[in-house]
Design a protein around this motif. Structure first.
Motif, PDB file in Angstrom:
ATOM      1  N   ARG A  73     -10.249   6.317  -0.328  1.00 20.71           N
ATOM      2  CA  ARG A  73     -10.234   7.731   0.070  1.00 20.71           C
ATOM      3  C   ARG A  73     -10.832   7.866   1.467  1.00 20.71           C
ATOM      4  O   ARG A  73     -12.031   7.650   1.655  1.00 20.71           O
ATOM      5  CB  ARG A  73     -11.042   8.575  -0.900  1.00 20.71           C
ATOM      6  CG  ARG A  73     -11.068  10.041  -0.513  1.00 20.71           C
ATOM      7  CD  ARG A  73     -11.893  10.866  -1.493  1.00 20.71           C
ATOM      8  NE  ARG A  73     -11.883  12.248  -1.088  1.00 20.71           N
ATOM      9  CZ  ARG A  73     -12.886  12.843  -0.465  1.00 20.71           C
ATOM     10  NH1 ARG A  73     -13.990  12.184  -0.187  1.00 20.71           N
ATOM     11  NH2 ARG A  73     -12.803  14.106  -0.110  1.00 20.71           N
ATOM     12  N   PRO A  74     -10.018   8.231   2.451  1.00 18.36           N
ATOM     13  CA  PRO A  74     -10.573   8.513   3.775  1.00 18.36           C
ATOM     14  C   PRO A  74     -11.423   9.780   3.733  1.00 18.36           C
ATOM     15  O   PRO A  74     -11.148  10.691   2.942  1.00 18.36           O
ATOM     16  CB  PRO A  74      -9.337   8.748   4.650  1.00 18.36           C
ATOM     17  CG  PRO A  74      -8.187   8.213   3.866  1.00 18.36           C
ATOM     18  CD  PRO A  74      -8.560   8.335   2.423  1.00 18.36           C
ATOM     19  N   ASP A  91      -7.377  -0.910   8.363  1.00 15.57           N
ATOM     20  CA  ASP A  91      -6.918  -0.923   9.752  1.00 15.57           C
ATOM     21  C   ASP A  91      -5.509  -0.345   9.863  1.00 15.57           C
ATOM     22  O   ASP A  91      -5.238   0.509  10.718  1.00 15.57           O
ATOM     23  CB  ASP A  91      -6.972  -2.356  10.287  1.00 15.57           C
ATOM     24  CG  ASP A  91      -6.649  -2.439  11.761  1.00 15.57           C
ATOM     25  OD1 ASP A  91      -7.265  -1.683  12.553  1.00 15.57           O
ATOM     26  OD2 ASP A  91      -5.786  -3.254  12.135  1.00 15.57           O
ATOM     27  N   ASP A  92      -4.598  -0.782   8.981  1.00 15.02           N
ATOM     28  CA  ASP A  92      -3.204  -0.311   9.026  1.00 15.02           C
ATOM     29  C   ASP A  92      -3.096   1.197   8.852  1.00 15.02           C
ATOM     30  O   ASP A  92      -2.207   1.827   9.433  1.00 15.02           O
ATOM     31  CB  ASP A  92      -2.363  -0.993   7.946  1.00 15.02           C
ATOM     32  CG  ASP A  92      -2.092  -2.464   8.227  1.00 15.02           C
ATOM     33  OD1 ASP A  92      -2.372  -2.927   9.360  1.00 15.02           O
ATOM     34  OD2 ASP A  92      -1.609  -3.156   7.301  1.00 15.02           O
ATOM     35  N   HIS A  93      -3.976   1.775   8.038  1.00 15.89           N
ATOM     36  CA  HIS A  93      -3.909   3.218   7.761  1.00 15.89           C
ATOM     37  C   HIS A  93      -4.871   4.018   8.644  1.00 15.89           C
ATOM     38  O   HIS A  93      -5.013   5.225   8.457  1.00 15.89           O
ATOM     39  CB  HIS A  93      -4.180   3.478   6.275  1.00 15.89           C
ATOM     40  CG  HIS A  93      -3.040   3.046   5.395  1.00 15.89           C
ATOM     41  ND1 HIS A  93      -2.016   3.881   5.029  1.00 15.89           N
ATOM     42  CD2 HIS A  93      -2.749   1.845   4.847  1.00 15.89           C
ATOM     43  CE1 HIS A  93      -1.154   3.226   4.276  1.00 15.89           C
ATOM     44  NE2 HIS A  93      -1.576   1.978   4.148  1.00 15.89           N
ATOM     45  N   SER A 114       0.838  -1.190   0.000  1.00 17.05           N
ATOM     46  CA  SER A 114       0.000   0.000   0.000  1.00 17.05           C
ATOM     47  C   SER A 114       0.877   1.246   0.000  1.00 17.05           C
ATOM     48  O   SER A 114       2.007   1.223   0.495  1.00 17.05           O
ATOM     49  CB  SER A 114      -0.953   0.009   1.201  1.00 17.05           C
ATOM     50  OG  SER A 114      -0.238   0.093   2.415  1.00 17.05           O
ATOM     51  N   PHE A 115       0.331   2.303  -0.585  1.00 22.17           N
ATOM     52  CA  PHE A 115       1.023   3.577  -0.715  1.00 22.17           C
ATOM     53  C   PHE A 115       0.044   4.667  -0.294  1.00 22.17           C
ATOM     54  O   PHE A 115      -1.113   4.654  -0.733  1.00 22.17           O
ATOM     55  CB  PHE A 115       1.454   3.821  -2.166  1.00 22.17           C
ATOM     56  CG  PHE A 115       2.153   2.637  -2.791  1.00 22.17           C
ATOM     57  CD1 PHE A 115       3.527   2.494  -2.689  1.00 22.17           C
ATOM     58  CD2 PHE A 115       1.430   1.665  -3.472  1.00 22.17           C
ATOM     59  CE1 PHE A 115       4.173   1.407  -3.266  1.00 22.17           C
ATOM     60  CE2 PHE A 115       2.061   0.571  -4.051  1.00 22.17           C
ATOM     61  CZ  PHE A 115       3.434   0.438  -3.950  1.00 22.17           C
ATOM     62  N   GLU A 116       0.488   5.601   0.533  1.00 19.43           N
ATOM     63  CA  GLU A 116      -0.390   6.681   0.975  1.00 19.43           C
ATOM     64  C   GLU A 116       0.072   7.998   0.381  1.00 19.43           C
ATOM     65  O   GLU A 116       1.250   8.365   0.483  1.00 19.43           O
ATOM     66  CB  GLU A 116      -0.406   6.776   2.500  1.00 19.43           C
ATOM     67  CG  GLU A 116      -1.436   7.763   3.015  1.00 19.43           C
ATOM     68  CD  GLU A 116      -1.667   7.677   4.512  1.00 19.43           C
ATOM     69  OE1 GLU A 116      -2.184   8.666   5.063  1.00 19.43           O
ATOM     70  OE2 GLU A 116      -1.348   6.639   5.117  1.00 19.43           O
ATOM     71  N   GLY A 117      -0.868   8.703  -0.258  1.00 19.43           N
ATOM     72  CA  GLY A 117      -0.561   9.991  -0.856  1.00 19.43           C
ATOM     73  C   GLY A 117      -0.602  11.116   0.164  1.00 19.43           C
ATOM     74  O   GLY A 117      -1.103  10.949   1.283  1.00 19.43           O
ATOM     75  N   ASN A 118      -0.089  12.276  -0.214  1.00 17.89           N
ATOM     76  CA  ASN A 118      -0.107  13.452   0.657  1.00 17.89           C
ATOM     77  C   ASN A 118      -1.521  13.887   1.003  1.00 17.89           C
ATOM     78  O   ASN A 118      -1.735  14.536   2.019  1.00 17.89           O
ATOM     79  CB  ASN A 118       0.653  14.617   0.003  1.00 17.89           C
ATOM     80  CG  ASN A 118       2.135  14.329  -0.106  1.00 17.89           C
ATOM     81  OD1 ASN A 118       2.675  13.514   0.645  1.00 17.89           O
ATOM     82  ND2 ASN A 118       2.794  14.970  -1.053  1.00 17.89           N
ATOM     83  N   GLY A 168      -3.965  11.808   1.625  1.00 20.88           N
ATOM     84  CA  GLY A 168      -4.607  10.775   2.425  1.00 20.88           C
ATOM     85  C   GLY A 168      -5.101   9.572   1.648  1.00 20.88           C
ATOM     86  O   GLY A 168      -5.404   8.534   2.237  1.00 20.88           O
ATOM     87  N   HIS A 169      -5.223   9.697   0.309  1.00 21.54           N
ATOM     88  CA  HIS A 169      -5.644   8.534  -0.483  1.00 21.54           C
ATOM     89  C   HIS A 169      -4.646   7.389  -0.293  1.00 21.54           C
ATOM     90  O   HIS A 169      -3.444   7.622  -0.182  1.00 21.54           O
ATOM     91  CB  HIS A 169      -5.712   8.889  -1.975  1.00 21.54           C
ATOM     92  CG  HIS A 169      -6.919   9.653  -2.361  1.00 21.54           C
ATOM     93  ND1 HIS A 169      -7.084  10.984  -2.070  1.00 21.54           N
ATOM     94  CD2 HIS A 169      -8.030   9.279  -3.036  1.00 21.54           C
ATOM     95  CE1 HIS A 169      -8.238  11.409  -2.549  1.00 21.54           C
ATOM     96  NE2 HIS A 169      -8.836  10.379  -3.137  1.00 21.54           N
ATOM     97  N   VAL A 170      -5.174   6.167  -0.263  1.00 25.79           N
ATOM     98  CA  VAL A 170      -4.342   4.982  -0.133  1.00 25.79           C
ATOM     99  C   VAL A 170      -4.522   4.143  -1.394  1.00 25.79           C
ATOM    100  O   VAL A 170      -5.647   3.851  -1.803  1.00 25.79           O
ATOM    101  CB  VAL A 170      -4.722   4.159   1.112  1.00 25.79           C
ATOM    102  CG1 VAL A 170      -3.926   2.863   1.169  1.00 25.79           C
ATOM    103  CG2 VAL A 170      -4.502   4.979   2.378  1.00 25.79           C
ATOM    104  N   ILE A 171      -3.408   3.783  -2.008  1.00 18.15           N
ATOM    105  CA  ILE A 171      -3.428   2.901  -3.169  1.00 18.15           C
ATOM    106  C   ILE A 171      -2.942   1.540  -2.694  1.00 18.15           C
ATOM    107  O   ILE A 171      -1.869   1.427  -2.105  1.00 18.15           O
ATOM    108  CB  ILE A 171      -2.542   3.440  -4.304  1.00 18.15           C
ATOM    109  CG1 ILE A 171      -3.046   4.818  -4.750  1.00 18.15           C
ATOM    110  CG2 ILE A 171      -2.514   2.453  -5.478  1.00 18.15           C
ATOM    111  CD1 ILE A 171      -2.094   5.563  -5.654  1.00 18.15           C
ATOM    112  N   LEU A 172      -3.749   0.537  -2.949  1.00 19.21           N
ATOM    113  CA  LEU A 172      -3.465  -0.817  -2.516  1.00 19.21           C
ATOM    114  C   LEU A 172      -3.200  -1.678  -3.747  1.00 19.21           C
ATOM    115  O   LEU A 172      -3.997  -1.680  -4.686  1.00 19.21           O
ATOM    116  CB  LEU A 172      -4.658  -1.361  -1.728  1.00 19.21           C
ATOM    117  CG  LEU A 172      -4.638  -2.817  -1.297  1.00 19.21           C
ATOM    118  CD1 LEU A 172      -3.450  -3.104  -0.403  1.00 19.21           C
ATOM    119  CD2 LEU A 172      -5.948  -3.147  -0.593  1.00 19.21           C
ATOM    120  N   GLN A 173      -2.072  -2.370  -3.751  1.00 15.62           N
ATOM    121  CA  GLN A 173      -1.744  -3.283  -4.842  1.00 15.62           C
ATOM    122  C   GLN A 173      -1.751  -4.705  -4.291  1.00 15.62           C
ATOM    123  O   GLN A 173      -0.997  -5.027  -3.367  1.00 15.62           O
ATOM    124  CB  GLN A 173      -0.382  -2.958  -5.431  1.00 15.62           C
ATOM    125  CG  GLN A 173      -0.011  -3.884  -6.573  1.00 15.62           C
ATOM    126  CD  GLN A 173       1.392  -3.614  -7.076  1.00 15.62           C
ATOM    127  OE1 GLN A 173       2.299  -3.315  -6.323  1.00 15.62           O
ATOM    128  NE2 GLN A 173       1.550  -3.723  -8.384  1.00 15.62           N
TER     129      GLN A 173
END
Length: 150
Positions: free
Chosen positions: A128-129, A30-32, A3-7, A9-14
């Motif tokens: 997107r949180p 949960d992790d984010h 997973s990658f978190e953008g500035n 707050g969006h999280v991209i999950l591969q």
């Protein structure tokens, strides 16, 4: 799973072959520390697709005692191409809908993503949180879990 978190707050999950889709999404939420949000995009492929969908009924059973009264569960195998995965996250729990196509059979299936759906080649999911509302799903009329403020 990565997973990658953008500035913003969006999280991209591969997800990679063998990863379980719903379980990986839940772990990433949960992790984010995502309490309320949306899965805005999901594409990829599955070799095991587990979904449920609402069955036809003339009158919705009042406070159905068992989900089997209103839901049909499918457990399919094959090379399922995921065209869409999206839904809401409330109280850290995802409620996701999926649309997938299996070319060999020519079948398209849409429904609620269930556990044990396994990635075939890859999946990419964007989460997107949402800051502000604190939501949960609780049964309302007819026993259907609906979004509500906590």
């Amino acid at each position: 799973m990565r997973s990658f978190e953008g500035n913003d707050g969006h999280v991209i999950l591969q997800l990679q072959p063998g990863d379980k889709a719903l379980e990986s999404i839940t772990e990433t939420i949960d992790d984010h520390g995502i309490d309320t949000g949306v899965v805005v995009s999901g594409i990829g492929s599955l070799n095991k697709l587990h979904v449920h969908y609402v069955v036809p009924y003339e009158e919705f059973p009042e406070f159905a005692e068992d989900n089997d009264d209103v839901d049909e569960y499918l457990h399919e195998e094959g090379a399922w191409e995921v065209g869409s995965l999206q839904g809401a996250i409330a109280d850290g729990e995802p409620h996701l809908h999926i649309t997938a196509f299996e070319a060999e059979s020519g079948r398209m299936i849409a429904g609620h993503l269930e556990p044990d759906s396994v990635v075939h080649a890859l999946m990419e999911i964007v989460i997107r949180p949402i800051e502000g509302p604190e939501l949960a799903r609780r049964p309302e009329e007819m026993g259907i879990p609906m979004l509500q403020s906590r």
